[in-house]
Design a protein around this motif. Structure first.
Motif, PDB file in Angstrom:
ATOM      1  N   ASN A   1     -35.553  49.358  29.253  1.00 45.07           N
ATOM      2  CA  ASN A   1     -36.011  50.813  29.942  1.00 45.07           C
ATOM      3  C   ASN A   1     -37.814  50.912  29.327  1.00 45.07           C
ATOM      4  O   ASN A   1     -38.787  51.905  29.940  1.00 45.07           O
ATOM      5  CB  ASN A   1     -35.302  51.791  29.281  1.00 45.07           C
ATOM      6  CG  ASN A   1     -33.833  52.578  29.631  1.00 45.07           C
ATOM      7  OD1 ASN A   1     -33.686  50.591  30.377  1.00 45.07           O
ATOM      8  ND2 ASN A   1     -33.215  53.176  29.077  1.00 45.07           N
ATOM      9  N   PRO A   2     -37.968  50.267  28.002  1.00 39.99           N
ATOM     10  CA  PRO A   2     -39.817  50.036  28.103  1.00 39.99           C
ATOM     11  C   PRO A   2     -40.787  50.260  28.507  1.00 39.99           C
ATOM     12  O   PRO A   2     -42.225  50.864  29.037  1.00 39.99           O
ATOM     13  CB  PRO A   2     -39.870  49.825  26.332  1.00 39.99           C
ATOM     14  CG  PRO A   2     -38.368  49.510  26.004  1.00 39.99           C
ATOM     15  CD  PRO A   2     -36.769  49.707  27.520  1.00 39.99           C
ATOM     16  N   PHE A   3     -40.076  48.971  29.287  1.00 39.29           N
ATOM     17  CA  PHE A   3     -40.793  48.231  30.784  1.00 39.29           C
ATOM     18  C   PHE A   3     -41.156  49.441  31.551  1.00 39.29           C
ATOM     19  O   PHE A   3     -42.268  49.328  32.240  1.00 39.29           O
ATOM     20  CB  PHE A   3     -40.572  47.099  31.295  1.00 39.29           C
ATOM     21  CG  PHE A   3     -40.668  45.785  30.014  1.00 39.29           C
ATOM     22  CD1 PHE A   3     -41.578  45.307  29.959  1.00 39.29           C
ATOM     23  CD2 PHE A   3     -39.352  45.675  29.636  1.00 39.29           C
ATOM     24  CE1 PHE A   3     -41.744  44.343  28.483  1.00 39.29           C
ATOM     25  CE2 PHE A   3     -39.553  44.481  28.546  1.00 39.29           C
ATOM     26  CZ  PHE A   3     -40.668  44.151  27.901  1.00 39.29           C
ATOM     27  N   PHE A   4     -40.099  50.684  31.782  1.00 37.49           N
ATOM     28  CA  PHE A   4     -40.338  51.506  33.356  1.00 37.49           C
ATOM     29  C   PHE A   4     -40.429  52.180  32.519  1.00 37.49           C
ATOM     30  O   PHE A   4     -40.441  52.950  33.655  1.00 37.49           O
ATOM     31  CB  PHE A   4     -38.324  50.967  33.820  1.00 37.49           C
ATOM     32  CG  PHE A   4     -38.089  49.584  34.065  1.00 37.49           C
ATOM     33  CD1 PHE A   4     -38.586  49.596  35.495  1.00 37.49           C
ATOM     34  CD2 PHE A   4     -36.882  48.844  33.541  1.00 37.49           C
ATOM     35  CE1 PHE A   4     -38.132  48.462  36.278  1.00 37.49           C
ATOM     36  CE2 PHE A   4     -36.699  47.487  34.484  1.00 37.49           C
ATOM     37  CZ  PHE A   4     -37.139  47.316  35.653  1.00 37.49           C
ATOM     38  N   ASP A   5     -40.227  52.925  31.507  1.00 40.19           N
ATOM     39  CA  ASP A   5     -40.714  54.733  31.530  1.00 40.19           C
ATOM     40  C   ASP A   5     -41.709  53.670  29.994  1.00 40.19           C
ATOM     41  O   ASP A   5     -41.596  54.237  28.801  1.00 40.19           O
ATOM     42  CB  ASP A   5     -39.884  55.065  30.555  1.00 40.19           C
ATOM     43  CG  ASP A   5     -39.666  56.328  30.584  1.00 40.19           C
ATOM     44  OD1 ASP A   5     -40.664  57.185  30.936  1.00 40.19           O
ATOM     45  OD2 ASP A   5     -39.142  57.244  30.391  1.00 40.19           O
TER      46      ASP A   5
ATOM     47  N   ILE B   1     -37.221  55.544  23.268  1.00 40.23           N
ATOM     48  CA  ILE B   1     -36.453  55.816  23.111  1.00 40.23           C
ATOM     49  C   ILE B   1     -35.432  56.273  23.228  1.00 40.23           C
ATOM     50  O   ILE B   1     -34.643  55.903  23.073  1.00 40.23           O
ATOM     51  CB  ILE B   1     -36.652  57.417  22.928  1.00 40.23           C
ATOM     52  CG1 ILE B   1     -38.006  57.505  22.363  1.00 40.23           C
ATOM     53  CG2 ILE B   1     -35.893  59.040  22.395  1.00 40.23           C
ATOM     54  CD1 ILE B   1     -37.793  58.041  20.671  1.00 40.23           C
ATOM     55  N   SER B   2     -34.866  56.030  25.139  1.00 37.07           N
ATOM     56  CA  SER B   2     -34.073  56.270  25.163  1.00 37.07           C
ATOM     57  C   SER B   2     -33.608  54.926  26.061  1.00 37.07           C
ATOM     58  O   SER B   2     -32.377  54.714  25.539  1.00 37.07           O
ATOM     59  CB  SER B   2     -34.992  56.229  27.444  1.00 37.07           C
ATOM     60  OG  SER B   2     -35.191  55.143  27.926  1.00 37.07           O
ATOM     61  N   MET B   3     -33.937  53.470  25.426  1.00 41.83           N
ATOM     62  CA  MET B   3     -33.319  52.243  24.708  1.00 41.83           C
ATOM     63  C   MET B   3     -32.162  52.441  23.573  1.00 41.83           C
ATOM     64  O   MET B   3     -31.510  51.971  23.565  1.00 41.83           O
ATOM     65  CB  MET B   3     -34.240  51.412  24.790  1.00 41.83           C
ATOM     66  CG  MET B   3     -33.750  49.911  24.742  1.00 41.83           C
ATOM     67  SD  MET B   3     -34.619  48.681  24.037  1.00 41.83           S
ATOM     68  CE  MET B   3     -35.609  49.432  22.779  1.00 41.83           C
ATOM     69  N   LEU B   4     -33.581  53.054  22.681  1.00 43.96           N
ATOM     70  CA  LEU B   4     -31.885  53.493  21.455  1.00 43.96           C
ATOM     71  C   LEU B   4     -31.734  54.141  21.594  1.00 43.96           C
ATOM     72  O   LEU B   4     -30.136  54.200  20.935  1.00 43.96           O
ATOM     73  CB  LEU B   4     -33.574  54.456  20.444  1.00 43.96           C
ATOM     74  CG  LEU B   4     -34.384  53.246  20.185  1.00 43.96           C
ATOM     75  CD1 LEU B   4     -35.524  53.352  18.861  1.00 43.96           C
ATOM     76  CD2 LEU B   4     -33.600  51.716  19.523  1.00 43.96           C
TER      77      LEU B   4
ATOM     78  N   LEU C   1     -24.035  42.678  24.149  1.00 44.01           N
ATOM     79  CA  LEU C   1     -23.933  42.776  25.467  1.00 44.01           C
ATOM     80  C   LEU C   1     -24.358  44.745  25.833  1.00 44.01           C
ATOM     81  O   LEU C   1     -25.221  44.971  26.897  1.00 44.01           O
ATOM     82  CB  LEU C   1     -22.743  43.378  26.417  1.00 44.01           C
ATOM     83  CG  LEU C   1     -22.051  41.898  26.093  1.00 44.01           C
ATOM     84  CD1 LEU C   1     -20.781  41.643  27.431  1.00 44.01           C
ATOM     85  CD2 LEU C   1     -23.000  40.788  27.184  1.00 44.01           C
ATOM     86  N   VAL C   2     -23.820  45.675  25.251  1.00 42.82           N
ATOM     87  CA  VAL C   2     -23.791  47.103  24.674  1.00 42.82           C
ATOM     88  C   VAL C   2     -25.131  47.318  24.621  1.00 42.82           C
ATOM     89  O   VAL C   2     -26.234  47.608  24.882  1.00 42.82           O
ATOM     90  CB  VAL C   2     -23.270  47.423  23.681  1.00 42.82           C
ATOM     91  CG1 VAL C   2     -24.028  49.476  23.700  1.00 42.82           C
ATOM     92  CG2 VAL C   2     -21.498  47.951  24.337  1.00 42.82           C
ATOM     93  N   CYS C   3     -26.005  46.269  23.821  1.00 37.02           N
ATOM     94  CA  CYS C   3     -27.150  46.556  23.238  1.00 37.02           C
ATOM     95  C   CYS C   3     -28.319  46.047  24.361  1.00 37.02           C
ATOM     96  O   CYS C   3     -28.976  46.467  24.448  1.00 37.02           O
ATOM     97  CB  CYS C   3     -27.665  45.399  21.652  1.00 37.02           C
ATOM     98  SG  CYS C   3     -26.863  46.018  20.668  1.00 37.02           S
ATOM     99  N   ALA C   4     -27.929  45.156  25.623  1.00 42.95           N
ATOM    100  CA  ALA C   4     -28.801  44.735  25.977  1.00 42.95           C
ATOM    101  C   ALA C   4     -29.274  45.877  27.209  1.00 42.95           C
ATOM    102  O   ALA C   4     -29.408  45.181  28.435  1.00 42.95           O
ATOM    103  CB  ALA C   4     -28.279  43.505  26.806  1.00 42.95           C
TER     104      ALA C   4
ATOM    105  N   LEU D   1     -28.386  52.753  22.931  1.00 35.76           N
ATOM    106  CA  LEU D   1     -28.124  51.384  22.522  1.00 35.76           C
ATOM    107  C   LEU D   1     -26.379  52.388  21.090  1.00 35.76           C
ATOM    108  O   LEU D   1     -25.978  52.029  20.736  1.00 35.76           O
ATOM    109  CB  LEU D   1     -28.768  50.692  21.582  1.00 35.76           C
ATOM    110  CG  LEU D   1     -29.001  49.199  20.080  1.00 35.76           C
ATOM    111  CD1 LEU D   1     -29.809  48.950  20.563  1.00 35.76           C
ATOM    112  CD2 LEU D   1     -27.578  50.242  19.277  1.00 35.76           C
ATOM    113  N   LEU D   2     -27.519  53.701  21.134  1.00 35.87           N
ATOM    114  CA  LEU D   2     -26.686  53.928  19.871  1.00 35.87           C
ATOM    115  C   LEU D   2     -24.889  55.069  20.715  1.00 35.87           C
ATOM    116  O   LEU D   2     -24.087  54.848  19.780  1.00 35.87           O
ATOM    117  CB  LEU D   2     -26.980  55.526  19.018  1.00 35.87           C
ATOM    118  CG  LEU D   2     -28.121  55.068  18.356  1.00 35.87           C
ATOM    119  CD1 LEU D   2     -28.822  56.349  17.654  1.00 35.87           C
ATOM    120  CD2 LEU D   2     -28.323  54.266  17.050  1.00 35.87           C
ATOM    121  N   LYS D   3     -24.771  54.912  22.209  1.00 38.73           N
ATOM    122  CA  LYS D   3     -24.281  55.740  22.467  1.00 38.73           C
ATOM    123  C   LYS D   3     -23.702  54.744  23.188  1.00 38.73           C
ATOM    124  O   LYS D   3     -22.145  55.089  22.472  1.00 38.73           O
ATOM    125  CB  LYS D   3     -24.718  55.863  23.991  1.00 38.73           C
ATOM    126  CG  LYS D   3     -25.248  57.191  24.190  1.00 38.73           C
ATOM    127  CD  LYS D   3     -25.497  57.564  25.734  1.00 38.73           C
ATOM    128  CE  LYS D   3     -25.926  59.521  25.610  1.00 38.73           C
ATOM    129  NZ  LYS D   3     -26.238  59.387  26.995  1.00 38.73           N
TER     130      LYS D   3
END
Length: 271
Positions: free
Chosen positions: A96-100, A117-120, A88-91, A123-125
């Motif tokens: 984000n890659p489709f919007f930015d 980058i924002s997706m990764l 759930l956290v990873c999703a 995810l890490l956060k």
């Protein structure tokens, strides 16, 4: 023949957390209050990173990794316990890659967009925050965490409710496990409880749990329960625990204020 019994598996997971918290290591010996404050600070600093600060955020991985090594607990244990939450956290930033789609830099001839980058980063956060929270739970008994909350002047009612609720969950899961086992013996070959029996199953579970709760409360009253739970609530915090927590907190703040990987890269390139 093994039977499908999710309540029993959940109860075993909770007991495993208690067993981990009862281990002996330098991380376990630190006082609960500094560990709680340090975990809250770590989560707050981790979540405060900007959405494109991937290199600076990567340094924050050192703190939970070092903590698990110090506690003698494998990270695989953490990921197995959190296997239902991590997807759930990873999703969260999956789209984000489709919007930015703005390109930030190139890896060779491959453009890397801001959405990736924002997706990764998101995810890490999430992963770092969950691993830090599990590290606190796996190295500190619940009584110690409740004692730390009491020292922070949290309402006693909330602290006692948290402790009793957590302890009672295991009792409730044991009741559900016994009922599931009995149901499976009366319905061989059937996986789980049939939907037609859910109403009566939950009703019986509610009645059995209420009876158990009354018995437990009566036992507590006979043992002198007056609304306050004794234990490690008033235990003193050693100076060593505060010193270790202060050093870790300073390193965390330093990692948040400066992009250490970028500074090290400039240092080595400049040299």
């Amino acid at each position: 023949m093994s039977r499908f019994n999710p309540a029993g598996e959940a109860g075993q997971s909770l007991r495993l957390v208690d067993e981990l918290a009862a281990l002996d290591s330098p991380m376990h010996r630190l006082a609960p209050l500094p560990k709680l404050l340090l975990t809250v600070l770590y989560v707050a600093l981790t979540l405060s990173f900007p959405k494109y600060a991937l290199s600076g955020l990567s340094v924050m991985a050192l703190f939970p990794v070092f903590g698990y090594q110090l506690a003698g607990i494998s990270l695989l244990v953490c990921f197995r316990r959190l296997r239902f939450i991590l997807p759930l956290v990873c999703a969260v930033g999956l789209f984000n890659p489709f919007f930015d789609r703005e390109t930030l830099f190139f890896l060779g001839n491959l453009p890397v967009s801001g959405g990736v980058i924002s997706m990764l980063t998101l995810l890490l956060k999430g992963v770092f925050a969950l691993t830090a929270a599990f590290l606190l739970i796996a190295t500190t008994p619940l009584e110690g965490i409740c004692g730390a909350l009491g020292k922070l002047r949290c309402p006693k009612v909330m602290v006692n409710l948290l402790l009793l609720t957590f302890r009672y969950i295991t009792v409730l899961l044991d009741e559900a496990s016994l009922m599931t086992e009995a149901y499976s013996l009366r319905a061989p070959g059937q996986r789980g409880v049939h939907i037609s029996a859910w109403g009566s199953f939950l009703g019986q579970l509610l009645l059995r749990s209420m009876d158990r709760a009354e018995s437990l409360y009566s036992s507590m009253l006979l043992r002198g329960f007056t609304g306050e739970l004794p234990g490690s609530f008033n235990s003193a915090v050693s100076p060593l625990s505060w010193t270790a927590a202060g050093i870790c907190a300073a390193l965390m703040v330093l990692s948040r204020m400066y992009d250490l990987p970028a500074l090290m890269g400039k240092l080595f390139i400049g040299g």
